[in-house]
Write an enzyme that holds these catalytic residues in place. Structure first.
Site, PDB file in Angstrom:
ATOM      1  CE1 TYR A 132      37.949  39.304  34.361  1.00  0.00           C
ATOM      2  CE2 TYR A 132      38.559  37.763  33.022  1.00  0.00           C
ATOM      3  CZ  TYR A 132      37.833  38.085  34.036  1.00  0.00           C
ATOM      4  OH  TYR A 132      36.779  37.178  34.871  1.00  0.00           O
ATOM      5  CG  HIS A 173      38.959  33.047  34.455  1.00  0.00           C
ATOM      6  ND1 HIS A 173      37.815  32.516  34.413  1.00  0.00           N
ATOM      7  CD2 HIS A 173      38.840  34.344  34.656  1.00  0.00           C
ATOM      8  CE1 HIS A 173      37.025  33.488  34.612  1.00  0.00           C
ATOM      9  NE2 HIS A 173      37.435  34.682  34.480  1.00  0.00           N
ATOM     10  CG  HIS A 218      35.101  26.981  40.921  1.00  0.00           C
ATOM     11  ND1 HIS A 218      34.301  27.016  42.089  1.00  0.00           N
ATOM     12  CD2 HIS A 218      35.074  28.181  40.663  1.00  0.00           C
ATOM     13  CE1 HIS A 218      33.993  28.311  42.696  1.00  0.00           C
ATOM     14  NE2 HIS A 218      34.417  28.974  41.432  1.00  0.00           N
ATOM     15  CG  ASP A 237      32.283  31.879  43.530  1.00  0.00           C
ATOM     16  OD1 ASP A 237      32.468  33.258  43.642  1.00  0.00           O
ATOM     17  OD2 ASP A 237      33.087  31.194  43.159  1.00  0.00           O
ATOM     18  CG  HIS A 274      37.809  27.157  44.240  1.00  0.00           C
ATOM     19  ND1 HIS A 274      39.107  28.010  44.101  1.00  0.00           N
ATOM     20  CD2 HIS A 274      37.124  28.125  43.448  1.00  0.00           C
ATOM     21  CE1 HIS A 274      38.934  29.235  43.648  1.00  0.00           C
ATOM     22  NE2 HIS A 274      37.666  29.358  43.297  1.00  0.00           N
TER      23      HIS A 274
HETATM   24  N1  GLY Z   1      35.611  33.829  43.941  1.00  0.00           N
HETATM   25  C1  GLY Z   1      36.443  32.866  43.512  1.00  0.00           C
HETATM   26  C2  GLY Z   1      36.105  32.075  42.297  1.00  0.00           C
HETATM   27  O1  GLY Z   1      35.122  32.967  41.674  1.00  0.00           O
HETATM   28  O2  GLY Z   1      36.431  31.219  41.820  1.00  0.00           O
HETATM   29 MN    MN Z   2      34.028  31.026  41.314  1.00  0.00          MN
HETATM   30 MN    MN Z   3      33.748  34.159  42.302  1.00  0.00          MN
END
Ligand code: GLY
Ligand code: MN
Ligand code: MN
Length: 457
Positions: A391, A353, A357, A271, A364
């Protein structure tokens, strides 16, 4: 299944069997095939819990782990061999294959579930299963329990406790083995190479969709046919939409593009997010915000070590980001106010956010974040993402030069015995390194036009 994998799975089940005890039983269903339209299915993806426990790759199966049961500890229910169907749909292991290749002590065709499952529940006190995840499966479990109760007059006692299997399986999945880490390193390496290729081939006039296509291609040709989640490719202000997956715009000269994409390899996710200039050169305001996010990300990664609590990276990122936003005039106040500004969540309009995670078989991934009401301490073998961002929406209250800029930088980080290892380190993230790679270009360039949609004749 490779012998080393089989051995590891056996070890897991032995450890689980000890935890469950002879008065407990664990039921884990496989994933089911899901229809996409009419007679076409979505690509099948095995349930991570089921794969972690059995390695068995087929849909609709059910695994039962019944410690010290006379039939054996691991009982698998699966589709039987069916030469006629296999001509159309491909090979099945069948019950024989489940025993021979997946170390099941016994295996039965799915049609025998309702007859055999109550026998496996007989005289057990506790049933562990993923309670409340799939309503149909919940109903089936209730039916099997009813069937065991129906045998009370024969002297069979029925389970009295239903326990969700989450803690049992997910706390174990949270700590990755050497073999799992080797796979995650390879997954992150493939995604890193694909991100580098995007930097090498990106230019104004390309479509977001073309970057997505290049990413998929670069992963697939390295052996990762599936993605861990749908790629996010957001040019300009599209980067301010956190889960932008339309990927339908044209990339413009002077904009940044945010790419959040990671392949899945052998059931393990990567990720990674990088944000870079479409034309290869950051403008001054883009560079200012980018370097702020990068400083926050570096501070957050530095906080990843055993014994630090889960929220240490998030706190470190918030400190850097909030101070930077004050310096740039996006948040009112002075540096002395930063602790209070963080308490008041003044960063929220620009950073909504959290900083990461767990990462593993699921993007996730499973495992609790708190223990006894407190953020849990990090420990070796855990893998997490570190992904701060900023952002500034096009209509945000902010200086005009920053509006419409969205930036996120995301890496995959393993907690080691004495610190951390960044699994995704092979994609550049320094401004100079990105600009250098983009200026050098690459061996492969995509066509400069956005693909037209076409219809079948
Ligand atoms: N790609 C989903 C996240 O970064 O949590
Ligand atoms: Mn992620
Ligand atoms: Mn991601």
């Amino acid at each position: 299944m490779p012998a080393k994998t089989a051995k590891e799975l056996k070890r897991r089940r032995r450890d689980l069997a000890r935890a469950i005890g002879a008065d407990g039983v664990l039921i884990v269903p496989a994933a089911r095939e899901v229809t996409r339209n009419r007679d076409v299915h979505y690509p099948f993806r095995q349930s991570s819990d089921f794969a972690w426990l059995t390695g068995f790759p087929e849909p609709d199966a059910v695994a039962v782990l019944a410690p010290k049961h006379k039939e054996g500890e691991l009982v698998l229910f699966c589709r039987p061999r069916d030469p006629e169907r296999e001509v159309w749909d491909g090979y099945r292991f069948g019950t024989e294959g489940a025993v021979e290749h997946f170390d099941a002590d016994a295996a039965h065709p799915l049609a025998e579930l309702d007859e055999k499952l109550p026998e496996l529940l007989a005289d057990r006190e506790r049933v562990y299963y993923p309670l409340g995840v799939d309503a149909d499966f919940d109903l089936k479990v209730m039916g099997w329990l009813r069937a065991v109760r129906g045998k009370a007059r024969k002297g069979v006692s029925a389970p009295t406790e239903l326990v969700t299997s989450d803690a049992l399986l997910h706390e174990r999945r949270l700590i990755k083995s050497k073999r799992e880490l080797a796979t995650m390193r390879r997954a992150a390496g493939i995604s890193a190479a694909a991100h580098r290729r995007l930097m090498q081939t990106c230019r104004p006039g390309l479509g977001e969709q073309q970057l997505e296509a290049t990413f998929l291609h670069a992963c697939a040709e390295r052996g990762a046919r599936f993605q861990a989640y749908p790629p996010i490719v957001g040019g300009g202000a599209n980067a301010c939409v956190l889960h932008y997956v339309e990927n339908a715009d044209t990339l413009r000269d002077g904009d940044l593009v945010l790419v959040d994409a990671g392949c899945e390899l052998d059931g393990y996710a990567s990720d990674i997010t990088r944000t870079f200039p479409v034309n290869g050169r950051f403008t001054a305001p883009q560079r200012t915000l980018y370097e702020l996010v990068l400083a926050a990300q570096r501070a957050a990664i530095a906080a990843v070590k055993p014994g630090k609590r889960w929220d240490a990276p998030h706190k470190a990122a918030l400190k850097v980001l909030t101070r930077g936003l004050v310096d740039l005039g996006l948040i009112e106040g002075s540096r002395d106010d930063v602790p209070q500004l963080i308490k008041d969540e003044k960063y929220k309009p620009f950073y909504m956010h959290r900083t990461g995670h767990w990462l593993g078989m699921d993007v996730h991934d499973v495992g609790s974040y708190k223990q006894d009401g407190k953020w849990r301490p990090l420990a070796p073998g855990m893998v997490l993402t570190v992904e701060p961002g900023l952002y500034v929406a096009p209509d945000a209250e902010a200086p005009a030069e920053y509006r419409g800029i969205g930036i996120r930088i995301e890496d995959d980080v393993l907690v080691t015995a004495d610190g951390h290892e960044v699994l995704s380190r092979d994609v550049p993230k320094d401004v100079e390194a990105i600009e250098r790679l983009m200026a050098a270009g690459g061996p492969e360039s995509a066509p400069a036009t956005t693909p037209q949609s076409h219809r079948e004749p």
